[in-house]
Design a protein around this motif. Structure first.
Motif, PDB file in Angstrom:
ATOM      1  N   CYS A  30      -9.792-104.763  51.361  1.00 35.86           N
ATOM      2  CA  CYS A  30     -11.088-104.088  51.414  1.00 35.86           C
ATOM      3  C   CYS A  30     -10.899-102.585  51.270  1.00 35.86           C
ATOM      4  N   ILE A  34     -12.312-100.093  48.334  1.00 36.27           N
ATOM      5  CA  ILE A  34     -13.120 -98.920  48.661  1.00 36.27           C
ATOM      6  C   ILE A  34     -12.528 -97.686  47.980  1.00 36.27           C
ATOM      7  N   ILE A  53     -16.683-101.885  44.571  1.00 35.95           N
ATOM      8  CA  ILE A  53     -17.510-101.904  45.788  1.00 35.95           C
ATOM      9  C   ILE A  53     -17.974-103.327  46.076  1.00 35.95           C
ATOM     10  N   ALA A  56     -15.182-105.165  47.763  1.00 37.69           N
ATOM     11  CA  ALA A  56     -15.092-104.789  49.185  1.00 37.69           C
ATOM     12  C   ALA A  56     -16.166-105.522  49.989  1.00 37.69           C
ATOM     13  N   GLN A  57     -17.384-105.607  49.430  1.00 32.27           N
ATOM     14  CA  GLN A  57     -18.461-106.339  50.101  1.00 32.27           C
ATOM     15  C   GLN A  57     -18.098-107.813  50.260  1.00 32.27           C
ATOM     16  N   ARG A  87     -24.059-100.603  54.037  1.00 33.14           N
ATOM     17  CA  ARG A  87     -23.618 -99.241  53.684  1.00 33.14           C
ATOM     18  C   ARG A  87     -22.903 -99.240  52.334  1.00 33.14           C
ATOM     19  N   LEU A  88     -22.122-100.297  52.073  1.00 34.43           N
ATOM     20  CA  LEU A  88     -21.470-100.402  50.767  1.00 34.43           C
ATOM     21  C   LEU A  88     -22.502-100.545  49.646  1.00 34.43           C
ATOM     22  N   ASN A  92     -22.973 -97.895  46.645  1.00 31.17           N
ATOM     23  CA  ASN A  92     -22.953 -98.323  45.252  1.00 31.17           C
ATOM     24  C   ASN A  92     -24.173 -97.786  44.507  1.00 31.17           C
ATOM     25  N   LEU A 100     -18.670 -94.267  51.366  1.00 27.94           N
ATOM     26  CA  LEU A 100     -17.442 -95.064  51.270  1.00 27.94           C
ATOM     27  C   LEU A 100     -16.406 -94.578  52.286  1.00 27.94           C
ATOM     28  N   VAL A 103     -17.373 -96.057  55.664  1.00 28.03           N
ATOM     29  CA  VAL A 103     -17.011 -97.470  55.765  1.00 28.03           C
ATOM     30  C   VAL A 103     -15.495 -97.613  55.922  1.00 28.03           C
TER      31      VAL A 103
END
Length: 133
Positions: A30, A34, A53, A56-57, A87-88, A92, A100, A103
């Protein structure tokens, strides 16, 4: 003959990892995505920003679905994962390296705590197996 020794090593690492080590790998992955998303924003590469992104999600979603939510701490982690996924999404849409960064701080904390848990469990297993610490 192995065509890609790095891929073979990675596959073997995943196949032989404990559940704790897999979680650690997910956190590290992750963070990697990011950072790649941040780099893509800096390079104005919209496609790579979006791809990384979203990866990562996906990792945070995977971590979410593996939680055993009958415990309060797991419910809190689920809420944190949901917050970070949102937040991701925002990062984005806005192309925000600041979000980023935010996070990444959380995910780094999770990874570091998880690493400590794994190390403590190994120590306990060594003591239980008759080893010394």
């Amino acid at each position: 003959m192995v065509k890609n020794p790095q891929q073979a090593y990675a596959n073997n690492s995943v196949n032989t990892a404990s559940p704790g080590e897999l979680t650690l790998m997910l956190y590290s992955g992750c963070l990697k995505f990011i950072k790649l998303g941040q780099l893509a924003i800096e390079q104005n590469n919209i496609e790579q920003k979006n791809i990384n992104i979203q990866k990562a999600q996906a990792i945070l979603r995977e971590l979410s679905v593996t939680l055993k939510t009958e415990q309060e701490v797991a419910k809190n982690m689920l809420a944190l994962y949901d917050f970070l996924i949102n937040r991701l999404m925002e990062a984005n849409v806005k192309g925000s390296t600041e979000i980023l960064d935010e996070v990444a701080v959380f995910v780094t904390e999770f990874r570091d705590v998880w690493k400590q848990v794994i190390q403590e469990n190994r120590k306990l297993q060594q003591v239980g197996a008759g080893g010394t610490v």
